[in-house]
Design a protein around this motif. Structure first.
Motif, short mmCIF file in Angstrom:
data_model
loop_
_atom_site.label_atom_id
_atom_site.label_comp_id
_atom_site.label_asym_id
_atom_site.label_seq_id
_atom_site.Cartn_x
_atom_site.Cartn_y
_atom_site.Cartn_z
N GLN A 1 0.83 -1.19 0.00
CA GLN A 1 0.00 0.00 0.00
C GLN A 1 0.88 1.25 0.00
OE1 GLN A 1 -3.34 0.06 -0.21
NE2 GLN A 1 -3.17 -2.13 -0.51
N PRO A 2 0.51 2.25 -0.81
CA PRO A 2 1.29 3.49 -0.80
C PRO A 2 1.09 4.25 0.50
CG PRO A 2 -0.69 3.76 -2.12
CD PRO A 2 -0.63 2.32 -1.72
N THR A 3 2.16 4.76 1.06
CA THR A 3 2.07 5.57 2.27
C THR A 3 2.91 6.82 2.08
OG1 THR A 3 3.97 4.49 3.33
CG2 THR A 3 1.80 3.53 3.73
N SER A 4 2.62 7.81 2.87
CA SER A 4 3.38 9.05 2.80
C SER A 4 3.67 9.53 4.22
CB SER A 4 2.62 10.12 2.03
OG SER A 4 1.38 10.40 2.64
N LEU A 5 4.79 10.23 4.35
CA LEU A 5 5.19 10.78 5.64
C LEU A 5 5.50 12.25 5.41
CD1 LEU A 5 5.87 10.13 8.62
CD2 LEU A 5 8.22 9.74 7.88
N LEU A 6 4.72 13.12 6.05
CA LEU A 6 4.91 14.56 5.88
C LEU A 6 5.96 15.06 6.85
CD1 LEU A 6 4.07 17.30 4.69
CD2 LEU A 6 2.29 17.41 6.44
N ILE A 7 6.98 15.71 6.31
CA ILE A 7 8.06 16.28 7.12
C ILE A 7 8.14 17.77 6.80
CG2 ILE A 7 10.53 16.27 7.61
CD1 ILE A 7 10.59 13.37 6.74
N LEU A 8 8.17 18.59 7.84
CA LEU A 8 8.27 20.04 7.70
C LEU A 8 9.67 20.50 8.12
CD1 LEU A 8 4.86 21.01 9.35
CD2 LEU A 8 5.33 20.70 6.92
N ALA A 9 10.14 21.54 7.48
CA ALA A 9 11.44 22.11 7.84
C ALA A 9 11.44 23.59 7.51
CB ALA A 9 12.58 21.40 7.11
N ARG B 1 10.80 18.42 11.40
CA ARG B 1 9.83 17.88 12.33
C ARG B 1 8.73 17.14 11.58
NH1 ARG B 1 9.71 23.07 11.23
NH2 ARG B 1 7.76 24.18 10.84
N LEU B 2 8.06 16.25 12.31
CA LEU B 2 6.91 15.56 11.74
C LEU B 2 5.72 16.52 11.74
CD1 LEU B 2 7.33 12.11 13.53
CD2 LEU B 2 8.00 12.71 11.19
N SER B 3 4.64 16.12 11.08
CA SER B 3 3.50 17.03 10.92
C SER B 3 2.85 17.38 12.25
CB SER B 3 2.46 16.40 10.00
OG SER B 3 2.00 15.16 10.52
N ASP B 4 3.01 16.53 13.29
CA ASP B 4 2.41 16.84 14.59
C ASP B 4 3.34 17.63 15.48
OD1 ASP B 4 4.30 14.95 15.23
OD2 ASP B 4 2.92 13.59 16.26
N GLY B 5 4.51 18.05 14.95
CA GLY B 5 5.44 18.86 15.72
C GLY B 5 6.58 18.10 16.35
N SER B 6 6.57 16.76 16.28
CA SER B 6 7.66 15.99 16.88
C SER B 6 8.98 16.29 16.17
CB SER B 6 7.37 14.48 16.76
OG SER B 6 6.18 14.14 17.45
N PRO B 7 10.03 16.64 16.93
CA PRO B 7 11.31 16.97 16.30
C PRO B 7 11.92 15.76 15.61
CG PRO B 7 11.58 16.78 18.67
CD PRO B 7 10.11 16.69 18.40
N LEU B 8 12.60 16.00 14.52
CA LEU B 8 13.24 14.93 13.75
C LEU B 8 14.74 15.18 13.76
CD1 LEU B 8 12.35 12.49 12.01
CD2 LEU B 8 12.49 14.00 10.02
N PRO B 9 15.54 14.24 14.27
CA PRO B 9 16.99 14.43 14.27
C PRO B 9 17.51 14.67 12.85
CG PRO B 9 16.38 12.58 15.66
CD PRO B 9 15.14 12.99 14.92
N GLN B 10 18.55 15.49 12.74
CA GLN B 10 19.10 15.82 11.43
C GLN B 10 19.53 14.58 10.67
OE1 GLN B 10 19.43 18.48 9.58
NE2 GLN B 10 18.70 20.07 10.96
N ALA B 11 20.14 13.63 11.36
CA ALA B 11 20.60 12.42 10.69
C ALA B 11 19.42 11.64 10.10
CB ALA B 11 21.38 11.54 11.67
N GLU B 12 18.34 11.57 10.86
CA GLU B 12 17.15 10.87 10.38
C GLU B 12 16.51 11.63 9.23
OE1 GLU B 12 14.81 7.52 10.39
OE2 GLU B 12 16.54 7.94 11.67
N PHE B 13 16.54 12.95 9.32
CA PHE B 13 15.99 13.81 8.27
C PHE B 13 16.72 13.57 6.94
CE2 PHE B 13 15.98 18.27 6.41
CZ PHE B 13 14.74 18.12 5.81
N ARG B 14 18.04 13.52 7.00
CA ARG B 14 18.83 13.29 5.78
C ARG B 14 18.56 11.90 5.21
NH1 ARG B 14 22.70 16.19 8.88
NH2 ARG B 14 23.58 14.23 9.65
N LYS B 15 18.40 10.93 6.10
CA LYS B 15 18.13 9.56 5.65
C LYS B 15 16.79 9.47 4.93
CE LYS B 15 17.34 4.93 7.53
NZ LYS B 15 17.28 4.13 8.78
N LEU B 16 15.77 10.09 5.50
CA LEU B 16 14.45 10.05 4.88
C LEU B 16 14.42 10.83 3.57
CD1 LEU B 16 12.23 10.58 8.05
CD2 LEU B 16 12.46 8.48 6.73
N ALA B 17 15.18 11.93 3.51
CA ALA B 17 15.19 12.76 2.31
C ALA B 17 15.78 12.03 1.11
CB ALA B 17 15.97 14.04 2.57
N CYS B 18 16.61 11.02 1.35
CA CYS B 18 17.23 10.29 0.25
C CYS B 18 16.19 9.59 -0.61
CB CYS B 18 18.23 9.26 0.79
SG CYS B 18 19.73 9.99 1.50
#
Length: 278
Positions: free
Chosen positions: A127-135, A148-165
């Protein structure tokens, strides 16, 4: 923890708002970008599956916020799709559709396909899924910050770069209130505009159901000239959408919080107590 601040917030906020306030306060006290907290949460992940005395099976699982939001998006999407696929039959209860969605997602429906060389194979149909990330974009340094995630939870920079790939980038420019520029008079919102609404409303403005269960409603109806712009759109679930169109509930903006909400016809609008929405 600032107990007086938390007590004051608990007296005025809804349970969902207070949960976000507590989490934001914990993030402020953590002293880092959330890496240590995310690591603790991932170390605490667990899952169990056991048979009960009556023959039913119970599934329990605990996930970190990033994995949890991915699973939530896939599960809510699958549950909501079952709401449409009744073909005239009586719709099942939400809890039944959610259980069916879990079963189908876990067992992975497969499809038999034929290759060009005549070979037969079986492929999975995820199933297609999406994850909204704000910066935020720093104009001076020309880089993204405070992911950060859409609900405001902070996202570590390392995790942010990994997801952005692996991410599909939906570019958009928003102001501090997460309002974007006009995107014209198209009826259906663009992916950028939909992302804006999710970040602003978090879910249904009437009952706070999660975004995957919501449709996008024009406050001033499209057929009456209402534009497809952020200030004329809100997220509502199917039940609340029905209330607006068939039970005379109205979409209004609270004079103090400046947030949209649903007002039933028998309820008087709140009087302002000092806030100013402009």
């Amino acid at each position: 923890m600032d107990e007086p601040k938390m007590v004051a917030a608990a007296e005025t906020q809804s349970p969902e708002q207070f949960r976000r306030t507590v989490r934001a306060h914990q993030d402020e006290l953590s002293g880092d970008d959330g890496s240590e907290r995310l690591e603790r949460q991932r170390n605490a992940r667990t899952a169990s599956f056991s048979e009960q005395d009556d023959g039913m099976w119970c599934l329990y699982a605990l996930f970190d916020p990033i994995t949890g939001q991915r699973i939530r998006a896939a599960l809510n999407h699958k549950t909501d799709m079952a709401w449409y696929s009744t073909n005239g039959r009586e719709r099942e209860k939400t809890r039944h559709r959610r259980a069916d969605a879990i079963a189908e997602l876990l067992t992975r429906t497969t499809q038999t396909v034929g290759g060009a060389d005549g070979e037969i194979g079986v492929v999975e149909c995820p199933q297609p899924t999406s994850l909204l990330i704000l910066a935020d974009y720093d104009i001076i340094d020309q880089k993204l910050g405070r992911p950060r995630l859409s609900d405001g939870s902070p996202l570590p920079q390392a995790e942010f770069r990994k997801l952005a790939c692996d991410a599909e980038i939906l570019t958009g420019i928003f102001n501090s209130e997460l309002e974007c520029l006009s995107l014209g008079r198209q009826r259906h919102p663009s992916p950028q505009l939909k992302a804006t609404l999710i970040a602003r409303d978090h879910g249904c403005i009437g009952c706070a159901k999660q975004p995957e269960w919501c449709v996008i409603h024009h406050i001033d109806h499209w057929q009456h000239g209402g534009p497809t712009q952020a200030d004329n759109l809100v997220l509502v679930c199917h039940d609340c959408h029905h209330k607006v169109h068939h039970r005379d509930w109205s979409v209004e903006k609270h004079p103090d919080t400046c947030r949209h909400y649903l007002r039933p016809p028998w309820q008087q609008p709140p009087k302002p107590t000092g806030g100013d929405c402009g």
